[in-house]
Design an enzyme around this catalytic site. Structure first.
Site, PDB file in Angstrom:
ATOM      1  N   ALA A 142       0.852  -1.197   0.000  1.00 29.49           N
ATOM      2  CA  ALA A 142       0.000   0.000   0.000  1.00 29.49           C
ATOM      3  C   ALA A 142       0.879   1.235   0.000  1.00 29.49           C
ATOM      4  CB  ALA A 142      -0.899   0.006   1.233  1.00 29.49           C
ATOM      5  N   VAL A 172       4.155  -1.401   3.483  1.00 28.95           N
ATOM      6  CA  VAL A 172       3.624  -0.046   3.295  1.00 28.95           C
ATOM      7  C   VAL A 172       4.729   0.843   2.764  1.00 28.95           C
ATOM      8  CG1 VAL A 172       2.626   1.973   4.417  1.00 28.95           C
ATOM      9  CG2 VAL A 172       1.904  -0.296   5.130  1.00 28.95           C
ATOM     10  N   LYS A 173       4.385   1.557   1.702  1.00 27.57           N
ATOM     11  CA  LYS A 173       5.356   2.524   1.166  1.00 27.57           C
ATOM     12  C   LYS A 173       4.915   3.909   1.591  1.00 27.57           C
ATOM     13  CE  LYS A 173       5.991   4.279  -3.362  1.00 27.57           C
ATOM     14  NZ  LYS A 173       6.476   4.133  -4.708  1.00 27.57           N
ATOM     15  N   THR A 174       5.854   4.628   2.210  1.00 23.85           N
ATOM     16  CA  THR A 174       5.506   5.969   2.675  1.00 23.85           C
ATOM     17  C   THR A 174       6.700   6.896   2.509  1.00 23.85           C
ATOM     18  OG1 THR A 174       4.330   7.124   4.437  1.00 23.85           O
ATOM     19  CG2 THR A 174       6.120   5.669   5.146  1.00 23.85           C
ATOM     20  N   ASP A 220      12.028   2.669  -2.120  1.00 21.87           N
ATOM     21  CA  ASP A 220      11.423   2.453  -3.437  1.00 21.87           C
ATOM     22  C   ASP A 220      11.660   3.761  -4.169  1.00 21.87           C
ATOM     23  OD1 ASP A 220       9.989   1.739  -5.631  1.00 21.87           O
ATOM     24  OD2 ASP A 220       8.013   1.958  -4.696  1.00 21.87           O
TER      25      ASP A 220
END
Ligand code: 5RP
Length: 271
Positions: A142, A172-174, A220
Protein backbone atom coordinates in the site's frame (compact mmCIF):
# COMPACT_ATOMS: atom_id res chain seq x y z
CA UNK A 1 1.39 -16.99 6.06
CA UNK A 2 1.08 -19.32 3.11
CA UNK A 3 4.24 -20.55 1.35
CA UNK A 4 3.53 -18.62 -1.86
CA UNK A 5 3.00 -15.36 -0.01
CA UNK A 6 6.16 -15.87 2.05
CA UNK A 7 8.14 -16.78 -1.03
CA UNK A 8 6.99 -13.72 -3.00
CA UNK A 9 7.69 -11.42 -0.05
CA UNK A 10 11.18 -12.89 0.36
CA UNK A 11 11.93 -12.00 -3.26
CA UNK A 12 11.14 -8.36 -2.49
CA UNK A 13 12.53 -8.02 1.04
CA UNK A 14 15.71 -10.07 1.11
CA UNK A 15 15.59 -12.47 4.10
CA UNK A 16 19.37 -12.46 4.64
CA UNK A 17 19.34 -8.82 5.83
CA UNK A 18 15.63 -7.83 5.81
CA UNK A 19 16.37 -5.10 3.26
CA UNK A 20 14.82 -4.08 -0.04
CA UNK A 21 15.77 -1.92 -2.98
CA UNK A 22 12.78 -1.30 -5.23
CA UNK A 23 13.10 0.75 -8.41
CA UNK A 24 9.96 2.81 -9.09
CA UNK A 25 9.04 3.43 -12.73
CA UNK A 26 5.24 3.57 -12.38
CA UNK A 27 4.96 7.38 -12.51
CA UNK A 28 3.40 7.49 -15.97
CA UNK A 29 0.14 6.04 -14.66
CA UNK A 30 -0.94 9.54 -13.66
CA UNK A 31 1.92 11.82 -14.79
CA UNK A 32 2.23 10.62 -18.39
CA UNK A 33 5.73 10.87 -19.92
CA UNK A 34 7.57 12.14 -16.83
CA UNK A 35 10.91 13.88 -17.46
CA UNK A 36 13.65 11.33 -18.19
CA UNK A 37 11.11 8.46 -18.14
CA UNK A 38 9.81 9.25 -21.62
CA UNK A 39 11.21 5.96 -22.92
CA UNK A 40 10.81 3.44 -20.06
CA UNK A 41 12.55 0.62 -21.95
CA UNK A 42 15.81 2.58 -22.20
CA UNK A 43 15.59 3.66 -18.56
CA UNK A 44 14.83 0.20 -17.17
CA UNK A 45 17.36 -1.85 -19.19
CA UNK A 46 20.63 -0.72 -17.52
CA UNK A 47 19.09 -0.50 -14.00
CA UNK A 48 17.17 -3.76 -13.76
CA UNK A 49 20.04 -5.88 -12.50
CA UNK A 50 20.78 -3.52 -9.61
CA UNK A 51 17.33 -3.48 -7.98
CA UNK A 52 15.67 -6.23 -5.93
CA UNK A 53 12.29 -5.51 -7.51
CA UNK A 54 10.70 -3.19 -10.05
CA UNK A 55 7.51 -1.20 -9.35
CA UNK A 56 5.75 -0.95 -12.67
CA UNK A 57 2.39 -0.72 -14.42
CA UNK A 58 1.17 -3.57 -16.64
CA UNK A 59 1.51 -1.43 -19.77
CA UNK A 60 5.16 -0.69 -19.16
CA UNK A 61 5.88 -4.22 -17.96
CA UNK A 62 4.52 -5.72 -21.19
CA UNK A 63 6.14 -3.21 -23.53
CA UNK A 64 9.38 -2.31 -21.81
CA UNK A 65 10.60 -5.09 -19.50
CA UNK A 66 12.17 -8.24 -20.96
CA UNK A 67 10.08 -11.29 -20.02
CA UNK A 68 13.36 -13.15 -19.44
CA UNK A 69 14.20 -11.07 -16.37
CA UNK A 70 14.46 -12.72 -12.97
CA UNK A 71 13.75 -9.42 -11.17
CA UNK A 72 10.40 -9.59 -9.30
CA UNK A 73 7.64 -7.27 -10.50
CA UNK A 74 5.62 -5.15 -8.07
CA UNK A 75 2.62 -4.40 -10.20
CA UNK A 76 0.72 -1.15 -9.72
CA UNK A 77 -2.96 -2.03 -9.99
CA UNK A 78 -4.58 1.29 -9.07
CA UNK A 79 -5.28 4.34 -11.21
CA UNK A 80 -8.05 6.36 -12.75
CA UNK A 81 -6.87 9.96 -12.39
CA UNK A 82 -4.27 12.09 -14.12
CA UNK A 83 -2.29 15.14 -13.12
CA UNK A 84 -4.66 17.39 -15.12
CA UNK A 85 -7.83 15.73 -13.81
CA UNK A 86 -10.15 16.91 -11.10
CA UNK A 87 -8.89 14.95 -8.12
CA UNK A 88 -5.83 12.70 -7.97
CA UNK A 89 -7.25 10.78 -5.04
CA UNK A 90 -10.09 9.31 -7.11
CA UNK A 91 -8.45 5.96 -7.82
CA UNK A 92 -9.85 2.52 -8.35
CA UNK A 93 -8.42 -0.91 -8.98
CA UNK A 94 -7.72 -1.08 -12.71
CA UNK A 95 -6.07 -4.51 -13.12
CA UNK A 96 -7.75 -7.87 -12.57
CA UNK A 97 -6.16 -10.51 -10.38
CA UNK A 98 -6.09 -12.82 -13.42
CA UNK A 99 -3.99 -10.34 -15.36
CA UNK A 100 -1.68 -9.82 -12.40
CA UNK A 101 -1.12 -13.60 -12.28
CA UNK A 102 -0.50 -13.71 -16.06
CA UNK A 103 2.13 -11.03 -15.49
CA UNK A 104 3.69 -13.15 -12.73
CA UNK A 105 3.42 -10.29 -10.24
CA UNK A 106 5.38 -10.78 -7.02
CA UNK A 107 3.24 -8.13 -5.31
CA UNK A 108 0.39 -5.79 -6.13
CA UNK A 109 0.67 -2.08 -5.37
CA UNK A 110 -2.03 0.51 -4.89
CA UNK A 111 -2.37 3.95 -3.32
CA UNK A 112 -4.57 5.00 -0.43
CA UNK A 113 -5.42 8.67 0.06
CA UNK A 114 -6.05 9.03 3.78
CA UNK A 115 -7.81 12.31 4.62
CA UNK A 116 -8.78 13.03 1.02
CA UNK A 117 -12.24 13.27 -0.53
CA UNK A 118 -11.90 9.69 -1.77
CA UNK A 119 -10.30 8.13 1.33
CA UNK A 120 -13.26 5.75 1.85
CA UNK A 121 -13.07 4.41 -1.70
CA UNK A 122 -9.31 3.87 -1.66
CA UNK A 123 -9.23 2.25 1.80
CA UNK A 124 -12.10 -0.10 0.96
CA UNK A 125 -10.34 -0.94 -2.30
CA UNK A 126 -7.21 -1.85 -0.33
CA UNK A 127 -9.16 -4.20 1.94
CA UNK A 128 -10.80 -5.89 -1.03
CA UNK A 129 -7.51 -6.19 -2.91
CA UNK A 130 -5.82 -7.85 0.08
CA UNK A 131 -8.69 -10.34 0.38
CA UNK A 132 -8.46 -11.22 -3.31
CA UNK A 133 -4.67 -11.28 -3.58
CA UNK A 134 -4.27 -13.45 -0.47
CA UNK A 135 -6.36 -16.17 -2.14
CA UNK A 136 -3.46 -16.52 -4.60
CA UNK A 137 -0.61 -15.91 -2.17
CA UNK A 138 0.21 -12.49 -3.59
CA UNK A 139 1.28 -9.75 -1.16
CA UNK A 140 -0.05 -6.20 -1.38
CA UNK A 141 2.01 -3.05 -1.06
CA UNK A 142 0.00 0.00 0.00
CA UNK A 143 1.31 3.42 -0.99
CA UNK A 144 0.32 6.19 1.41
CA UNK A 145 -0.14 8.97 -1.12
CA UNK A 146 0.65 12.50 -0.10
CA UNK A 147 -0.46 15.68 -1.79
CA UNK A 148 -0.86 19.39 -1.33
CA UNK A 149 -3.79 18.92 1.03
CA UNK A 150 -2.47 15.78 2.69
CA UNK A 151 0.18 15.98 5.38
CA UNK A 152 3.71 14.65 5.31
CA UNK A 153 4.56 14.75 9.02
CA UNK A 154 4.98 11.83 11.43
CA UNK A 155 1.45 12.24 12.82
CA UNK A 156 -0.21 12.02 9.41
CA UNK A 157 2.10 9.31 8.05
CA UNK A 158 1.68 7.17 11.21
CA UNK A 159 -2.07 7.36 10.72
CA UNK A 160 -1.90 6.53 7.01
CA UNK A 161 0.58 3.66 7.46
CA UNK A 162 -1.38 2.17 10.33
CA UNK A 163 -4.64 2.35 8.38
CA UNK A 164 -2.92 0.51 5.50
CA UNK A 165 -1.53 -2.17 7.79
CA UNK A 166 -4.88 -2.64 9.56
CA UNK A 167 -6.48 -3.36 6.17
CA UNK A 168 -3.93 -6.14 5.72
CA UNK A 169 -1.26 -4.54 3.51
CA UNK A 170 1.89 -6.67 3.68
CA UNK A 171 4.28 -3.77 2.97
CA UNK A 172 3.62 -0.05 3.30
CA UNK A 173 5.36 2.52 1.17
CA UNK A 174 5.51 5.97 2.67
CA UNK A 175 7.68 9.06 2.98
CA UNK A 176 10.55 9.89 5.27
CA UNK A 177 9.83 12.62 7.82
CA UNK A 178 11.09 14.04 11.13
CA UNK A 179 10.45 11.50 13.89
CA UNK A 180 10.22 8.76 11.26
CA UNK A 181 10.95 6.16 13.98
CA UNK A 182 7.49 6.86 15.39
CA UNK A 183 5.91 5.98 12.03
CA UNK A 184 7.86 2.70 11.93
CA UNK A 185 7.12 1.83 15.57
CA UNK A 186 3.36 2.06 15.12
CA UNK A 187 3.23 0.16 11.82
CA UNK A 188 3.21 -3.63 12.29
CA UNK A 189 4.38 -4.40 8.73
CA UNK A 190 7.61 -3.46 6.90
CA UNK A 191 7.92 0.11 5.65
CA UNK A 192 9.69 1.11 2.45
CA UNK A 193 10.43 4.77 1.76
CA UNK A 194 9.62 6.58 -1.49
CA UNK A 195 12.32 8.82 -2.91
CA UNK A 196 10.18 11.81 -3.82
CA UNK A 197 11.15 14.70 -6.09
CA UNK A 198 14.67 14.90 -7.50
CA UNK A 199 17.14 16.32 -5.01
CA UNK A 200 20.97 16.43 -5.17
CA UNK A 201 22.53 12.95 -5.19
CA UNK A 202 24.18 13.34 -1.80
CA UNK A 203 20.84 14.33 -0.24
CA UNK A 204 19.09 11.34 -1.79
CA UNK A 205 21.78 9.09 -0.34
CA UNK A 206 21.29 10.76 3.03
CA UNK A 207 17.54 10.08 2.72
CA UNK A 208 18.29 6.42 2.01
CA UNK A 209 20.63 6.19 4.98
CA UNK A 210 18.23 7.96 7.35
CA UNK A 211 15.33 5.75 6.23
CA UNK A 212 17.25 2.56 6.99
CA UNK A 213 18.55 3.95 10.29
CA UNK A 214 14.98 4.95 11.16
CA UNK A 215 13.75 1.39 10.69
CA UNK A 216 12.60 1.17 7.06
CA UNK A 217 13.49 -2.04 5.22
CA UNK A 218 14.65 0.00 2.27
CA UNK A 219 13.68 2.48 -0.40
CA UNK A 220 11.42 2.45 -3.44
CA UNK A 221 13.21 5.12 -5.42
CA UNK A 222 12.42 6.48 -8.87
CA UNK A 223 13.21 10.07 -9.85
CA UNK A 224 16.32 10.32 -7.70
CA UNK A 225 17.75 7.43 -9.69
CA UNK A 226 16.63 7.88 -13.29
CA UNK A 227 16.58 11.68 -13.24
CA UNK A 228 20.20 11.65 -12.06
CA UNK A 229 22.78 12.43 -14.71
CA UNK A 230 24.29 9.03 -13.90
CA UNK A 231 21.44 6.62 -13.09
CA UNK A 232 23.57 3.46 -12.87
CA UNK A 233 26.08 5.15 -10.57
CA UNK A 234 23.21 6.39 -8.43
CA UNK A 235 21.38 3.06 -8.10
CA UNK A 236 24.66 1.37 -7.24
CA UNK A 237 25.36 3.95 -4.54
CA UNK A 238 21.84 3.56 -3.11
CA UNK A 239 22.29 -0.21 -3.20
CA UNK A 240 25.59 0.10 -1.36
CA UNK A 241 23.74 1.74 1.55
CA UNK A 242 20.77 -0.63 1.52
CA UNK A 243 22.72 -3.86 1.13
CA UNK A 244 26.36 -2.93 1.78
CA UNK A 245 25.81 -0.84 4.92
CA UNK A 246 27.91 2.03 3.51
CA UNK A 247 27.54 5.39 5.21
CA UNK A 248 26.54 8.48 3.24
CA UNK A 249 30.10 9.69 2.64
CA UNK A 250 31.25 6.29 1.38
CA UNK A 251 28.20 5.92 -0.86
CA UNK A 252 28.61 9.43 -2.28
CA UNK A 253 32.27 8.73 -3.02
CA UNK A 254 31.21 5.57 -4.82
CA UNK A 255 28.66 7.58 -6.82
CA UNK A 256 31.30 10.14 -7.82
CA UNK A 257 33.78 7.46 -8.84
CA UNK A 258 31.23 5.57 -10.97
CA UNK A 259 29.86 8.80 -12.46
CA UNK A 260 33.38 9.86 -13.39
CA UNK A 261 34.09 6.52 -15.08
CA UNK A 262 30.78 6.81 -16.92
CA UNK A 263 31.61 10.31 -18.20
CA UNK A 264 35.03 9.12 -19.39
CA UNK A 265 33.48 6.15 -21.23
CA UNK A 266 30.92 8.41 -22.88
CA UNK A 267 33.70 10.78 -23.99
CA UNK A 268 35.77 7.86 -25.34
CA UNK A 269 32.80 6.63 -27.39
CA UNK A 270 32.37 10.13 -28.83
CA UNK A 271 36.06 10.41 -29.88
C1 5RP B 1 3.79 7.32 -7.30
C2 5RP B 1 4.61 6.25 -6.75
C3 5RP B 1 6.08 6.21 -7.05
O1 5RP B 1 6.43 4.90 -7.34
C4 5RP B 1 6.84 6.72 -5.87
O2 5RP B 1 6.55 8.07 -5.68
C5 5RP B 1 8.36 6.46 -5.91
O3 5RP B 1 8.98 7.21 -6.84
P1 5RP B 1 9.83 8.51 -6.49
O4 5RP B 1 11.08 8.01 -5.80
O5 5RP B 1 10.13 9.14 -7.80
O6 5RP B 1 9.00 9.37 -5.57
O7 5RP B 1 4.14 5.41 -6.03
O8 5RP B 1 2.55 7.33 -6.66
Amino acid sequence: MDWGLKNRLSNIIKPQNNRALMLAVDHGYFLGPTEKLENPKNVIAPLLKYCDSLMVTRGVQRTSVPATTSTPMVLRVSGGSSIIGEDLSQEDITVSIQDAIRLNASALAMSIFVGSKYEYQTIVNLGKLVSEAEQYGIPVLAVTAVGKELGKDARYLSLACRVAAEQGAHIVKTYYCDNFEKVVESCPVPIIVAGGKKIPERDALQLTYNSIKGGAVGVDMGRNIWQSEHPVAMIRAVRAIVHGNLNVEQAFNLYKKLANENSKNKQKNKD
